[in-house]
Motif scaffolding. Structure first.
Motif, PDB file in Angstrom:
ATOM      1  N   HIS A  19       0.857  -1.200   0.000  1.00 21.44           N
ATOM      2  CA  HIS A  19       0.000   0.000   0.000  1.00 21.44           C
ATOM      3  C   HIS A  19       0.889   1.245   0.000  1.00 21.44           C
ATOM      4  O   HIS A  19       1.473   1.582   1.026  1.00 21.44           O
ATOM      5  N   HIS A  21       1.328   5.445  -1.715  1.00 25.34           N
ATOM      6  CA  HIS A  21       0.912   6.567  -2.561  1.00 25.34           C
ATOM      7  C   HIS A  21       2.161   7.148  -3.203  1.00 25.34           C
ATOM      8  O   HIS A  21       3.043   7.652  -2.502  1.00 25.34           O
ATOM      9  N   MET A  45      -1.536   3.127  -4.922  1.00 31.14           N
ATOM     10  CA  MET A  45      -2.883   3.658  -4.719  1.00 31.14           C
ATOM     11  C   MET A  45      -3.307   4.551  -5.884  1.00 31.14           C
ATOM     12  O   MET A  45      -2.474   5.275  -6.452  1.00 31.14           O
ATOM     13  N   HIS A 180      -4.408  -0.600   6.254  1.00 33.04           N
ATOM     14  CA  HIS A 180      -3.911   0.267   7.338  1.00 33.04           C
ATOM     15  C   HIS A 180      -4.812   0.231   8.576  1.00 33.04           C
ATOM     16  O   HIS A 180      -5.370   1.243   8.990  1.00 33.04           O
ATOM     17  N   ASP A 253       1.482   2.701   3.548  1.00 29.14           N
ATOM     18  CA  ASP A 253       0.629   3.878   3.380  1.00 29.14           C
ATOM     19  C   ASP A 253       1.473   5.148   3.317  1.00 29.14           C
ATOM     20  O   ASP A 253       1.019   6.217   3.743  1.00 29.14           O
TER      21      ASP A 253
HETATM   22 ZN    ZN Z   1      -3.301   5.107   1.769  1.00 31.03          ZN
END
Ligand code: ZN
Ligand code: NCD
Length: 350
Positions: A19, A21, A45, A180, A253
């Protein structure tokens, strides 16, 4: 805390980030190297603005990412499609069959950064979930309800009760990654469901509780969504991550935002942990006396859940104290990394 070895090296299979970004444009070009340096693959993502909603958009985004990977780094971005009320199931199926789309992402509308296009009523997606279950395409879930009257600290627990548990009950054959996770309720839920339900855990939710955000002044660099909860929840997450259960795996994340967008009267949600993510997780496993479970969490449970091969390449972490810098330059954008100014005890070699 259990005692830790004072010297040494730690060698594990190269991990993956399930995961992340990466953003787009100049910032993406500035941050992708941090992820590619640590991880062989990453689930990227799709919450760009506008979001990555189709196979064609995901294929184009993948090319832009690959074009920005530093030379010599074998890094594979695994693409996701952002589900909306009008997602075309056949496009998802085609994208998955062609190897463009690995998974699809469910953002409840307005749950987080760039989620205004998210899903307003999950029941509208039933035909899509049916097709995804048939082809074994995982559904990645941002698990928070978004109604104004629900306290921000209760949004994950409410989501489990009202949305996720009924979904898993209706579709036991659908692979679901509860992303998450931040609460003991999430851990209890994941532990109690079938093997098609797994969860990712971020470094920040293993390190900080909500005091990190709110005690001694408001600290925007500790703010992300889902928001960090009470200490009892952090401890439940640490137990889950280090338990050896195959249901938990690494998902950073990492969510870069410009320093000025975080240090603002309305600061953005997101913690940029990509520069030292693996070191941050290693600290947790060491503190818990669970370094023997580290490789499974970082490098094995994720690919097994996704039905992908584990990486054959290895990485080595050295036991060296080093201070994390206060700011990173991402191609002209200043970003404050997680652990800025703190000392970490492990460092990725090479
Ligand atoms: Zn995220
Ligand atoms: C993410 C972002 O900035 O894109 N922010 C965050 O706090 N995690 C969005 C998300 O994953 O919720």
């Amino acid at each position: 805390m259990k005692s830790a070895p004072q010297t040494g090296v730690l060698t594990i299979r190269r991990p993956d980030d399930w995961h992340v970004h990466l953003r787009d444009g100049a910032v993406m070009e500035g941050v992708v190297g941090y992820t590619a340096r640590q991880f062989a693959r990453a689930i990227v993502m799709p919450n760009l603005s506008p979001p990555v909603t189709t196979t064609a958009l995901a294929a184009q985004y993948r090319e832009r990412i690959l074009g920005a990977v530093p030379k010599g780094r074998g890094f594979t971005p695994l693409m996701t499609a952002y589900l909306t009320d009008s997602t075309d199931a056949e496009d998802l199926v085609r994208g998955h069959a062609e190897g463009v789309l690995t998974a699809a992402k469910l953002y409840p509308a307005n749950a987080t950064t760039n989620s205004a296009h998210g899903v307003t009523d999950i029941r509208k997606l039933e035909p899509i979930f049916e097709r995804m279950a048939e082809i074994g395409m995982p559904l990645l879930v941002h698990g928070e309800v978004t109604e104004d009257h629900i306290d921000v600290f209760d949004r994950e627990a409410e989501f489990i009760e009202r949305i996720l548990a009924p979904l898993v009950e209706r579709r036991p054959g659908l692979k679901v990654v509860f992303e998450h996770i931040t609460t003991s309720q999430a851990v209890e839920f994941v532990n109690s469901t079938n093997e098609n339900v797994a969860a990712t855990i971020t470094p920040q939710h293993l390190h900080i509780n909500r005091n990190a955000m709110l005690v001694g002044g408001i600290r925007p660099h500790a703010y992300c969504l889902p928001v960090a909860k009470r200490e009892q929840h952090r401890l439940a997450l640490r137990d889950a991550a280090t338990s050896g259960s195959a249901k938990y795996f690494l998902g950073t994340d990492s969510a870069p935002h410009a320093r000025e967008d975080k240090e603002s009267a309305c600061g953005c949600a997101g913690i940029f942990n990509a520069p030292f993510a693996i070191e941050s997780y290693a600290a947790v496993f060491e503190e818990e006396g669970a370094l023997d479970k580290f490789e499974a969490f970082a490098s094995i449970n994720g690919p097994r859940f996704y039905g992908l091969p584990v990486n054959e390449e290895k990485i080595t972490l050295e036991k060296i104290q080093h201070e994390v810098c206060g700011e990173v330059d991402a191609n002209g954008t200043a970003i404050v990394p997680f652990h800025a100014g703190e000392t970490l005890g492990w460092r990725l070699a090479g």
